[in-house]
Design an enzyme around this catalytic site. Structure first.
Site, PDB file in Angstrom:
ATOM      1  N   ASN A   1       0.847  -1.186   0.000  1.00 27.40           N
ATOM      2  CA  ASN A   1       0.000   0.000   0.000  1.00 27.40           C
ATOM      3  C   ASN A   1       0.886   1.241   0.000  1.00 27.40           C
ATOM      4  O   ASN A   1       2.115   1.135  -0.041  1.00 27.40           O
ATOM      5  CB  ASN A   1      -0.980  -0.008   1.183  1.00 27.40           C
ATOM      6  CG  ASN A   1      -0.277  -0.010   2.539  1.00 27.40           C
ATOM      7  OD1 ASN A   1       0.816   0.533   2.701  1.00 27.40           O
ATOM      8  ND2 ASN A   1      -0.899  -0.634   3.529  1.00 27.40           N
ATOM      9  N   ARG A   2       0.300   2.419   0.050  1.00 30.24           N
ATOM     10  CA  ARG A   2       1.084   3.649  -0.064  1.00 30.24           C
ATOM     11  C   ARG A   2       2.116   3.795   1.051  1.00 30.24           C
ATOM     12  O   ARG A   2       3.274   4.114   0.801  1.00 30.24           O
ATOM     13  CB  ARG A   2       0.138   4.857  -0.075  1.00 30.24           C
ATOM     14  CG  ARG A   2      -0.614   5.038  -1.372  1.00 30.24           C
ATOM     15  CD  ARG A   2      -1.535   6.231  -1.333  1.00 30.24           C
ATOM     16  NE  ARG A   2      -2.588   6.097  -0.336  1.00 30.24           N
ATOM     17  CZ  ARG A   2      -3.658   6.894  -0.243  1.00 30.24           C
ATOM     18  NH1 ARG A   2      -3.786   7.890  -1.095  1.00 30.24           N
ATOM     19  NH2 ARG A   2      -4.576   6.706   0.677  1.00 30.24           N
ATOM     20  N   ALA A   3       1.683   3.560   2.288  1.00 28.43           N
ATOM     21  CA  ALA A   3       2.600   3.713   3.412  1.00 28.43           C
ATOM     22  C   ALA A   3       3.736   2.704   3.330  1.00 28.43           C
ATOM     23  O   ALA A   3       4.896   3.036   3.630  1.00 28.43           O
ATOM     24  CB  ALA A   3       1.838   3.553   4.732  1.00 28.43           C
ATOM     25  N   GLU A   4       3.424   1.482   2.926  1.00 29.01           N
ATOM     26  CA  GLU A   4       4.446   0.441   2.828  1.00 29.01           C
ATOM     27  C   GLU A   4       5.462   0.746   1.735  1.00 29.01           C
ATOM     28  O   GLU A   4       6.662   0.579   1.932  1.00 29.01           O
ATOM     29  CB  GLU A   4       3.771  -0.912   2.583  1.00 29.01           C
ATOM     30  CG  GLU A   4       2.998  -1.421   3.797  1.00 29.01           C
ATOM     31  CD  GLU A   4       2.051  -2.554   3.464  1.00 29.01           C
ATOM     32  OE1 GLU A   4       1.605  -3.248   4.409  1.00 29.01           O
ATOM     33  OE2 GLU A   4       1.722  -2.738   2.271  1.00 29.01           O
TER      34      GLU A   4
ATOM     35  N   ASP B   1      -6.239  -8.209   2.656  1.00 31.17           N
ATOM     36  CA  ASP B   1      -6.363  -9.663   2.523  1.00 31.17           C
ATOM     37  C   ASP B   1      -7.318 -10.021   1.396  1.00 31.17           C
ATOM     38  O   ASP B   1      -7.062 -10.927   0.597  1.00 31.17           O
ATOM     39  CB  ASP B   1      -6.885 -10.280   3.824  1.00 31.17           C
ATOM     40  CG  ASP B   1      -5.985 -10.023   5.017  1.00 31.17           C
ATOM     41  OD1 ASP B   1      -4.783  -9.797   4.807  1.00 31.17           O
ATOM     42  OD2 ASP B   1      -6.496 -10.063   6.151  1.00 31.17           O
TER      43      ASP B   1
END
Length: 308
Positions: free
Chosen positions: A194-197, A262
């Site tokens: 995701n964006r943060a990751e 998930d």
């Protein structure tokens, strides 16, 4: 989706961190005299299998034949996860670590709002990871695709060995990553941060052009055919050798984002294992994610909801 596609023929191996999601629901009628916190009078509770087990449940809900491999402790939460996934028709290949306390996430819900989450977790021992890896190697050939769900709890510390085993068997691998060391996912078919990751790995980007350059550089370095960035309300963006494909988000009321990743991973895995194109897999996963965020907690999406 074409009615000729039978997802019941899909054989999916899901591997990753397993956890038990517990929910305590109650009424909030006063503030505690001991501290400025609400007092919740618990009236009911629920238990759901989370982490990689939720990926497996989502894939099974779409009709796939699923095997789940992971590590649990020799305790009540571990046995509960085993029972929940078996009840859904999933083949559970769970290694037992007698020293491990199975991960539990306890959420207290009052007035339809999550008030607090309490986590109980420890990392599995190397012996348990070795036992899990042996089971994966023995069974990987009977599956069409491997889905890896990394929650950073230690269950995928051997992820590079799992990817190598899948590649040796000629099986595609899709990964939901965690942490800042993406080198260990080298050689996977698709990586879904995701964006943060992704920002944790490539740094903050100034604009879409900068994002494209950083994402494509990472994809090439890790020898990934596909890097899929999930962007919440901004949809999803796929980076590949063919360029960039963006899929806009479906406008839906967001109730709870728990477990949405998930669901997205499961939908992509099932569609790719069924022989569908990457573009169709992402479109279906995008719709599945939009549906599941309208539900409380870790939840699944049915074929009727997705394709009806």
């Amino acid at each position: 989706m074409s009615p000729a596609i039978d997802l019941g023929t899909v054989r999916l191996l899901v591997v990753g961190d397993l956890m038990l999601d517990r929910y305590w629901f109650g009424e909030v009628e006063r503030i505690s005299p001991e501290a400025p916190v609400p007092v919740v009078r618990v009236t009911r509770s629920e238990e759901r299998a989370g982490g990689a087990a939720n990926v497996a449940l989502n894939a099974a809900a779409l009709g796939a034949r699923v095997t789940l491999a992971g590590i649990v402790g020799d305790d009540e939460p571990g046995r509960r996860i085993d029972a929940l996934v078996r009840a859904a028709g999933i083949a559970a290949e769970l290694a037992i670590d007698a020293e491990l306390a199975t991960t539990v996430k306890l959420r207290v819900i009052g007035r339809q709002q999550q008030l607090i989450r309490i986590d109980f977790e420890t990392a599995p021992a190397a012996a348990a990871r070795d036992a899990k890896l042996d089971r994966i190697r023995a069974r990987i050939g009977a599956h069409d695709l491997v889905a890896l769900s990394d929650y950073g709890k230690g269950g995928l510390a051997d992820v590079a060995a799992i990817i190598a085993a899948a590649r040796e068997a000629g099986k595609p691998v899709v990964v939901d990553p965690k942490g800042d060391d993406y080198a260990r996912y080298r050689g996977a078919t698709l990586l879904k941060p995701n964006r943060a990751e992704l920002r944790q790995v490539v740094g903050a980007w100034r604009d879409d052009a900068d994002l494209r350059a950083r994402a494509q550089r990472l994809r090439a370095e890790l020898e990934l055919p596909y890097l899929l960035l999930t962007r919440s309300e901004e949809g999803m963006t796929l980076f590949s050798e063919d360029g960039v494909l963006h899929v806009a988000a479906h406008a839906r009321e967001v109730y709870d984002v728990s477990g949405a990743g998930d669901t997205v991973l499961a939908a992509i895995a099932v569609m790719l294992a069924a022989g569908r194109s990457i573009a169709e897999a992402i479109d279906v996963a995008n719709r599945a994610g939009a549906i599941v965020v309208g539900k409380l907690g870790t939840a699944t999406v049915s074929p009727a909801e997705l394709f009806g």
